[in-house]
Design an enzyme around this catalytic site. Structure first.
Site, PDB file in Angstrom:
ATOM      1  N   TYR A 156       0.870  -1.177   0.000  1.00  6.01           N
ATOM      2  CA  TYR A 156       0.000   0.000   0.000  1.00  6.01           C
ATOM      3  C   TYR A 156       0.905   1.225   0.000  1.00  6.01           C
ATOM      4  CZ  TYR A 156      -4.955   0.965   1.120  1.00  6.01           C
ATOM      5  OH  TYR A 156      -6.273   1.302   1.076  1.00  6.01           O
ATOM      6  N   HIS A 161      -3.674   7.046  -2.638  1.00  8.02           N
ATOM      7  CA  HIS A 161      -4.542   5.887  -2.843  1.00  8.02           C
ATOM      8  C   HIS A 161      -5.065   5.366  -1.502  1.00  8.02           C
ATOM      9  CE1 HIS A 161      -6.180   2.180  -4.313  1.00  8.02           C
ATOM     10  NE2 HIS A 161      -5.280   1.442  -3.677  1.00  8.02           N
ATOM     11  N   ARG A 170     -14.050   4.226   5.748  1.00  7.83           N
ATOM     12  CA  ARG A 170     -14.182   4.764   7.106  1.00  7.83           C
ATOM     13  C   ARG A 170     -14.590   6.227   7.163  1.00  7.83           C
ATOM     14  NH1 ARG A 170      -9.617   1.678   6.908  1.00  7.83           N
ATOM     15  NH2 ARG A 170      -8.335   3.519   6.465  1.00  7.83           N
ATOM     16  N   GLU A 230      -6.141   0.805 -10.913  1.00  6.09           N
ATOM     17  CA  GLU A 230      -4.934   1.278 -10.264  1.00  6.09           C
ATOM     18  C   GLU A 230      -3.725   1.047 -11.157  1.00  6.09           C
ATOM     19  OE1 GLU A 230      -4.550  -0.723  -6.533  1.00  6.09           O
ATOM     20  OE2 GLU A 230      -6.684  -0.610  -6.108  1.00  6.09           O
ATOM     21  N   GLU A 232      -0.101  -0.208 -11.121  1.00 12.15           N
ATOM     22  CA  GLU A 232       0.722  -1.031 -10.242  1.00 12.15           C
ATOM     23  C   GLU A 232       2.127  -1.190 -10.814  1.00 12.15           C
ATOM     24  OE1 GLU A 232      -0.268  -2.186  -7.420  1.00 12.15           O
ATOM     25  OE2 GLU A 232      -2.475  -2.340  -7.452  1.00 12.15           O
TER      26      GLU A 232
END
Length: 238
Positions: A156, A161, A170, A230, A232
């Site tokens: 991560y 992101h 959240r 995304e 990567e």
């Protein structure tokens, strides 16, 4: 890897530049025509796995990219042009794992040998029947996943992101967990999700709330309505 937008995601760079390249003192020229701004010059020879197009009986084999061409390492090995490298059979394999497992000394040996074979001043490959067989236009091959991937870890690594995803789960006020700033957050990934460029992606299907404003309407089954794309960066570690 190839379907040829460069840099190709299915080529493993196995970064181990020759000393001359690192020092920047020697400019090498290949007999293979390579545009000046190309990613795969004679100074950057990435390994990959490919199959020639138009041959139903052809099997995947290992190769090296130079410019818009692929050098068939299995053909180079069959012509006994790989010098002191004693494990040439690994280039007939449909994956690079065997070669990768030979270690850094082998990677360097093969790359340096191939680099020498591709020099404008070297006729061993250029003027031989093996050369005519070994060098193919990238447009005439199909690239494959270059290694068997047993497992991988997804890190991560982007604060933006992590914040965006945290906001979805959240809320904005608790988006980024405190530990993210103090340790590399990594999690287990599905190796089956690592696929070559151009592979069709099936949109996931599942249960969805029919009306977000009215939960009483229940659920429906169908394709997901939102997709997360995304960028990567992956690395093969030999």
């Amino acid at each position: 890897v190839f379907p040829y937008e460069s840099p190709s995601p299915l080529y493993s760079t196995m970064t181990d530049a020759a000393p001359a390249e690192k020092k920047g003192r020697v400019e090498l020229k290949s007999f293979v025509d390579v545009p000046e701004d190309h990613d795969f010059s004679i100074h950057n020879l990435p390994f990959g796995v490919f199959t020639p197009k138009g041959d139903a009986e052809a099997k995947p084999r290992c190769g090296v990219a130079i410019g818009d061409n692929v050098v068939d390492l299995s053909a180079v090995a069959d012509a006994d042009l790989l010098g002191n490298f004693k494990h040439a059979g690994c280039f007939h394999q449909p994956r690079l794992n065997d070669f990768m497992g030979r270690g850094k000394a082998s990677w360097r040996s093969v790359r340096n040998t191939v680099q020498q074979l591709l020099l404008e001043s070297n006729t061993a490959l250029r003027d031989s029947a093996a050369g005519a067989k070994a060098i193919r236009p990238a447009s005439e091959v199909v690239m494959h996943l270059p290694a068997t991937i047993g497992d991988y870890t997804d890190f991560y690594s982007s604060r933006e992101h992590a914040t965006n995803v945290g906001t979805m789960f959240r809320g904005k006020d608790n988006a980024l967990q405190p530990n993210w700033l103090h340790l590399p957050v990594g999690y287990h990934g599905r190796s089956s999700s690592v696929i070559p460029s151009g592979t069709a992606i099936r949109r996931p299907r599942g249960q969805l709330q029919k009306d977000n404003a009215d939960p009483k309407q229940g659920s429906v089954f169908g394709p997901c309505r939102l997709m997360d794309f995304e960028v990567e960066i992956g690395a093969f570690v030999g």
